[in-house]
Design a protein around this motif. Structure first.
Motif, PDB file in Angstrom:
ATOM      1  N   HIS A 181       0.733  -1.155  -0.086  1.00  0.00           N
ATOM      2  CA  HIS A 181       0.016   0.078  -0.150  1.00  0.00           C
ATOM      3  C   HIS A 181       0.868   1.374  -0.081  1.00  0.00           C
ATOM      4  O   HIS A 181       0.720   2.218  -0.643  1.00  0.00           O
ATOM      5  CB  HIS A 181      -0.955  -0.044   1.398  1.00  0.00           C
ATOM      6  CG  HIS A 181      -1.792   1.051   1.403  1.00  0.00           C
ATOM      7  ND1 HIS A 181      -2.961   1.468   0.270  1.00  0.00           N
ATOM      8  CD2 HIS A 181      -1.927   2.120   2.069  1.00  0.00           C
ATOM      9  CE1 HIS A 181      -3.468   2.545   0.674  1.00  0.00           C
ATOM     10  NE2 HIS A 181      -2.922   3.075   1.993  1.00  0.00           N
ATOM     11  N   ALA A 182       1.903   1.216   0.629  1.00  0.00           N
ATOM     12  CA  ALA A 182       2.831   2.471   0.768  1.00  0.00           C
ATOM     13  C   ALA A 182       3.512   2.630  -0.513  1.00  0.00           C
ATOM     14  O   ALA A 182       4.049   3.830  -0.952  1.00  0.00           O
ATOM     15  CB  ALA A 182       3.771   2.177   2.200  1.00  0.00           C
ATOM     16  N   GLN A 183       3.649   1.343  -1.465  1.00  0.00           N
ATOM     17  CA  GLN A 183       4.131   1.391  -2.599  1.00  0.00           C
ATOM     18  C   GLN A 183       3.318   2.027  -3.659  1.00  0.00           C
ATOM     19  O   GLN A 183       3.491   2.123  -4.757  1.00  0.00           O
ATOM     20  CB  GLN A 183       4.756   0.384  -2.972  1.00  0.00           C
ATOM     21  CG  GLN A 183       5.938  -0.306  -2.109  1.00  0.00           C
ATOM     22  CD  GLN A 183       7.252   0.521  -2.205  1.00  0.00           C
ATOM     23  OE1 GLN A 183       7.656   0.951  -3.416  1.00  0.00           O
ATOM     24  NE2 GLN A 183       7.486   0.905  -1.113  1.00  0.00           N
ATOM     25  N   GLY A 184       2.182   2.435  -3.283  1.00  0.00           N
ATOM     26  CA  GLY A 184       1.009   2.895  -4.213  1.00  0.00           C
ATOM     27  C   GLY A 184       0.058   1.979  -4.743  1.00  0.00           C
ATOM     28  O   GLY A 184      -0.323   2.239  -5.876  1.00  0.00           O
ATOM     29  N   GLN A 185      -0.010   0.652  -4.373  1.00  0.00           N
ATOM     30  CA  GLN A 185      -0.788  -0.302  -4.999  1.00  0.00           C
ATOM     31  C   GLN A 185      -2.244  -0.121  -4.382  1.00  0.00           C
ATOM     32  O   GLN A 185      -2.251  -0.165  -3.295  1.00  0.00           O
ATOM     33  CB  GLN A 185      -0.249  -1.761  -4.626  1.00  0.00           C
ATOM     34  CG  GLN A 185       1.296  -1.959  -5.157  1.00  0.00           C
ATOM     35  CD  GLN A 185       1.567  -1.653  -6.709  1.00  0.00           C
ATOM     36  OE1 GLN A 185       0.953  -2.251  -7.540  1.00  0.00           O
ATOM     37  NE2 GLN A 185       2.390  -0.672  -7.140  1.00  0.00           N
ATOM     38  N   ASP A 186      -3.029  -0.381  -5.221  1.00  0.00           N
ATOM     39  CA  ASP A 186      -4.718  -0.418  -4.881  1.00  0.00           C
ATOM     40  C   ASP A 186      -4.953  -1.839  -4.356  1.00  0.00           C
ATOM     41  O   ASP A 186      -4.174  -2.974  -4.495  1.00  0.00           O
ATOM     42  CB  ASP A 186      -5.392  -0.028  -6.093  1.00  0.00           C
ATOM     43  CG  ASP A 186      -5.431  -1.132  -7.386  1.00  0.00           C
ATOM     44  OD1 ASP A 186      -5.022  -2.013  -7.132  1.00  0.00           O
ATOM     45  OD2 ASP A 186      -5.452  -0.692  -8.456  1.00  0.00           O
TER      46      ASP A 186
END
Length: 387
Positions: A33-38
């Motif tokens: 999530h912190a890597q921008g994954q939905d």
């Protein structure tokens, strides 16, 4: 003296391996999530790790049958550590994350079944207990599932990848010194794995185990959420997870002796029934006292189940076949069963809610117990069937 040293290497490997796993499981989703994954991407990347356990262990088990675990486990452990560090290079790109995840999980799936087979061989040669070596893995899981949370609270998710990689590098180093069994001479007849497939009890065993582990999908995916819905704080939920694994450790310490006294069928049957009871109580009596009490049943639903399964497999898959038997067990029961259980729990949670999800889990465990009856029918070991 040598036996103590060999047992120490095995215990250390389990501790380091499960330290990495204990740090990985709770925080893989938050890191993604912190890597921008939905949410969809997180689900796919999590499933990639789980479903890699379906095919990979069988391939590695087959290779170990001819090459020996000594040639596979250290390299697999090293590539796994490198794979975690390589996740830095993805910079949040989904396809890169997926490719790297499939790679490291493919090699990660090689190590544990082969080391389990090595440990069981060593324990039988030395007349000691597999469970008393394996419990160090559970202690490692507790240490890092709690410890990683403290590290992340202090320094953020930047410690996630290097923290896990340190333990995987340590596991690689230790794996070089494990007491692997020697391969038979090239001209020595070897037992056929195909002989096991002719015994229908093996397939009932795998089906029963798949259902028992699939029932854990509700626990691994939604127990924390369900407990918080019924008034527990996040700190209390973390303590309950740790308490459950401590109960598992206790069974690993005493379990081999208990199995020798009472037999694999009784321990196996009790594990399935108590697993169903555990999910049923969580579903219908989710109050604080009952939730705490049934956490003790993790000793049955995981500890007793796994220990009985290892003993059952060791009787059916002797010598050089043991690694392939353990790999088959890991792929079907934990890989396929765990993946299907997580997917099924997501569907039932969305449509039936928490009570319906854990009720369905209880029914899965009971259904597994039905097939277990057929799995426990006696069948010969394979040592006399040569290739």
């Amino acid at each position: 003296m040598q036996a103590d040293r060999e047992g120490g290497w095995l215990a250390t490997f389990y501790f380091l391996y499960f330290c990495a796993l204990g740090a990985f499981m709770p925080y893989w989703g938050p890191w993604l999530h912190a890597q921008g994954q939905d949410p969809l991407a997180i689900g796919i990347l999590t499933a990639a790790v789980q479903f890699s356990k379906v095919l990979a262990p069988n391939l590695w088990g087959w290779l170990a049958h001819f090459w020996g675990s000594r040639r596979i486990v250290p390299w697999a452990a090293l590539i796994t550590a490198a794979g975690f560090l390589a996740l830095w290079l993805a910079h949040g790109n989904f396809l890169a994350l997926l490719l790297i995840t499939l790679t490291f999980s493919f090699f990660w799936a090689a190590t544990l079944p082969l080391v389990d087979a090595t440990t069981m061989d060593w324990a039988q040669r030395r007349g000691t207990a597999y469970g008393r070596i394996r419990l160090w893995g559970s202690l490692g899981f507790i240490a890092l599932s709690l410890g990683m949370g403290g590290l992340i609270a202090r320094w953020g998710l930047t410690v996630f990848l290097p923290g896990i990689a340190i333990f995987l590098v340590g596991a690689w180093w230790v794996s070089r010194y494990l007491p692997y069994s020697a391969l038979p001479a090239a001209d020595t007849p070897r037992p056929r794995l195909s002989g096991a497939f002719r015994h229908v009890s093996l397939w009932f065993f795998l089906l029963a185990g798949l259902l028992e582990q699939a029932s854990h999908g509700a626990y691994y995916a939604f127990y924390s959420i369900y407990a918080e819905q019924h008034g527990l704080g996040s700190a209390a939920v973390g303590m309950l997870w740790g308490f459950a694994v401590l109960c598992e450790v206790a069974f690993f310490w005493w379990g081999d002796r208990f199995i020798r006294r009472r037999g694999v069928p009784l321990v196996f049957t009790g594990a399935f029934i108590l697993t169903a009871m555990r999910w049923g109580v969580i579903a219908w009596w989710p109050g604080l006292i009952w939730i705490i009490l049934v956490q003790t049943l993790h000793a049955a639903s995981y500890g007793a189940f796994h220990l009985a399964a290892v003993h059952w497999l060791s009787e059916r898959f002797p010598g050089v076949l043991r690694g392939r038997g353990m790999a088959l067990y890991a792929s079907i029961v934990y890989g396929l069963g765990g993946g299907l259980g997580a997917l099924g729990a997501g569907w039932t949670w969305a449509h039936w809610g928490g009570r319906g999800t854990f009720s369905a889990a209880a029914l899965l465990a009971l259904l597994g117990a039905f097939f277990l009856i057929w799995a426990l029918q006696p069948a010969p070991a394979l040592e006399k069937e040569a290739e």
